[in-house]
Design a protein around this motif. Sequence first.
Motif, PDB file in Angstrom:
ATOM      1  N   GLU A  98       0.806  -1.220   0.000  1.00  0.00           N
ATOM      2  CA  GLU A  98       0.000   0.000   0.000  1.00  0.00           C
ATOM      3  C   GLU A  98       0.843   1.274   0.000  1.00  0.00           C
ATOM      4  N   TRP A  99       2.121   1.155   0.269  1.00  0.00           N
ATOM      5  CA  TRP A  99       2.973   2.346   0.325  1.00  0.00           C
ATOM      6  C   TRP A  99       3.044   3.032  -1.040  1.00  0.00           C
ATOM      7  N   PRO A 100       3.396   4.327  -1.070  1.00  0.00           N
ATOM      8  CA  PRO A 100       3.645   5.005  -2.355  1.00  0.00           C
ATOM      9  C   PRO A 100       4.778   4.315  -3.118  1.00  0.00           C
ATOM     10  N   VAL A 101       4.731   4.395  -4.428  1.00  0.00           N
ATOM     11  CA  VAL A 101       5.724   3.717  -5.264  1.00  0.00           C
ATOM     12  C   VAL A 101       7.135   4.160  -4.902  1.00  0.00           C
ATOM     13  N   TYR A 117       0.239   6.388 -11.192  1.00  0.00           N
ATOM     14  CA  TYR A 117      -0.731   6.947 -10.241  1.00  0.00           C
ATOM     15  C   TYR A 117      -2.058   7.249 -10.934  1.00  0.00           C
ATOM     16  N   ASP A 118      -1.997   7.754 -12.156  1.00  0.00           N
ATOM     17  CA  ASP A 118      -3.236   8.069 -12.890  1.00  0.00           C
ATOM     18  C   ASP A 118      -4.054   6.810 -13.160  1.00  0.00           C
ATOM     19  N   LEU A 119      -3.357   5.685 -13.410  1.00  0.00           N
ATOM     20  CA  LEU A 119      -4.030   4.416 -13.689  1.00  0.00           C
ATOM     21  C   LEU A 119      -4.422   3.673 -12.418  1.00  0.00           C
ATOM     22  N   ALA A 147      11.236   8.465 -16.122  1.00  0.00           N
ATOM     23  CA  ALA A 147      10.765   7.730 -14.941  1.00  0.00           C
ATOM     24  C   ALA A 147       9.709   8.536 -14.188  1.00  0.00           C
ATOM     25  N   LYS A 148       9.899   9.829 -14.096  1.00  0.00           N
ATOM     26  CA  LYS A 148       8.911  10.676 -13.417  1.00  0.00           C
ATOM     27  C   LYS A 148       7.584  10.672 -14.175  1.00  0.00           C
ATOM     28  N   ILE A 184       9.939   3.226 -15.789  1.00  0.00           N
ATOM     29  CA  ILE A 184       9.171   2.264 -14.998  1.00  0.00           C
ATOM     30  C   ILE A 184       8.120   1.639 -15.906  1.00  0.00           C
ATOM     31  N   GLU A 185       8.232   0.339 -16.085  1.00  0.00           N
ATOM     32  CA  GLU A 185       7.272  -0.377 -16.914  1.00  0.00           C
ATOM     33  C   GLU A 185       6.123  -0.899 -16.060  1.00  0.00           C
ATOM     34  N   ILE A 186       4.984  -1.057 -16.693  1.00  0.00           N
ATOM     35  CA  ILE A 186       3.789  -1.554 -16.019  1.00  0.00           C
ATOM     36  C   ILE A 186       3.563  -3.007 -16.389  1.00  0.00           C
TER      37      ILE A 186
END
Length: 584
Positions: free
Chosen positions: A469-472, A503-505, A495-496, A541-543
Amino acid sequence: MNACETSPKSSGLVLPNTREPKKTNYKQMKSDIEIAREVTLKPVSEIAERLGIRKDLLEPYGHFKAKLPLSIIDKERMKGKKLILVSAISPTPAGEGKTTISIGLSEGLNRIGKQTTVVLREPSLGPVFGIKGGATGGGHAQVVPMEDINLHFTGDFAAIEKANNLLAALIDNNIQNKNGSLGIDPRTVHWKRVMDMNDRALRHIIVGLGGTTSGVPRETGFDITAASEIMAILCLAENFEDLKERIGRIFIGFTLNKKPVYARDLNAQGAMAALLKDAIKPNLVQTLEGNPAIIHGGPFANIAQGTNSVLATKMGLTLSDYVVTEAGFGFDLGAEKFLDIKCVSAGLQPDAAVLVATVRALKYHGGVPLSEINHPDAAAVERGLDNLEKHVENMRKFNVCPVIAINHFADDTDAEINAIQQKCKDLGVKAAVAKVHALGGEGAEELAAIVSEVAEACQSDLKPLYEWEWPVEKKIETIATKIYGAAAIDYTAQAKADLQKIYDLKLDKLPVCIAKTQKSLSDNPKLLGRPENFVVTVREIEIAAGAGFIVPITGNIMRMPGLPEKPAAENIDISSDGIISGLF
């Protein structure tokens, strides 16, 4: 077939448990494939019978390999079983023998009366034909038939490749056709095709050339199959429904109207899962001493989670009192991901963790060039022990009980071994010299006794390094500072932007699977030993929403490796009667 009968030479081998102790002269060591062919392979039905598996449940692939149905897994039968994780210090380019130790340890545990199955990853053809060779162990600690396992095996990688590339074809087809189009913006598609081969020429390509009937031109590329998100999904899925759900969650890109597109929007998950109908089932083979081995899945640890499938691990725990499994590369990579991702996702709990160390790797971390690491140098070993100490500290951060396995090589001296043993004593960690390459299970009996003692007595209570649950940024920082030893994290502009997209997704609650060099605790392969005061740079950062994690990429990580100047493939051959040579 009994243990004295011979099987076809092309099939591999199996060493019976009743063999006389083998006193091997290191200077006369034969190749792995020669050792493998000196013994007799047992029918896979015999191996299954030892595990209590009915013959009618087996799905044989020839005489010595079989698929195991998922119905065998039983959570109630898993209770009270012992899970042993094998990892390593930061390795040399050739690796430090985690697979060999894992197999040898399982042989040793069986020898001392602990019913044990070794559960491993499947080899990729990339390393087989590249620099590292196969991944079936070595010497007298192998899983067999080694030729089959290293070359295609039961076709799992091919199925993963086809499922991955089906999605790629569906994406390009949707972009091409106006009717039923989702309006995908080709510039945002990150999904690549894959192939199980080291082929640097395919890293960056353009598809869709040849006119309007051949597709819409766009830049893309190939990854190696082990780096496919489908591989990661297969290794984390719990059943067919979970498999389809995860495939449907694969993030593809955006529409021209900036709406996210997932694989489920293309109705791809059903057909892709159908291609994986058999690949999802773990594979049963055997060790040289005729003990059971389950091999399934093969993600790399420097670019993915680096561990075998959840299903294979749970099947092993259903069928055996002890399961020995490995996590790729050093503890900072595969083991961290095993504990923070796989164990949390699947509800697993290791009872002990074995850290593989070698004299040569410690000399390497002590400043000795690779070309000279076979020369005796106890002082260099002592200098390199900081790397081992850091990995032991990392193990204890997870509340797992450590054991050190000193993987013995022919050129190791007593002074070098003594230096490692003294360090282990100072750290309060039990250690044993393992001569499994030369002696098989006989050379691991001391290690097996220690591991059994620790697993039975130590109250391991897994403590993940971070909360999902922590921020990335906090999750990345926690791994980089606490496990790698970094002083700070730097994010590139790309990366930013990727962070903001995550976060948007609303994908920020996923765990992180950091892609990093295996050669150093840092993101710089040249920083050996125990580097300090370094900055980890996150390039992008890849999803991997289907797999259920995000992938911060550090350093120069290639998801499609290249072949070395002299590939291992040049040494492989097949005779007129079908006998393969050159595999190692």
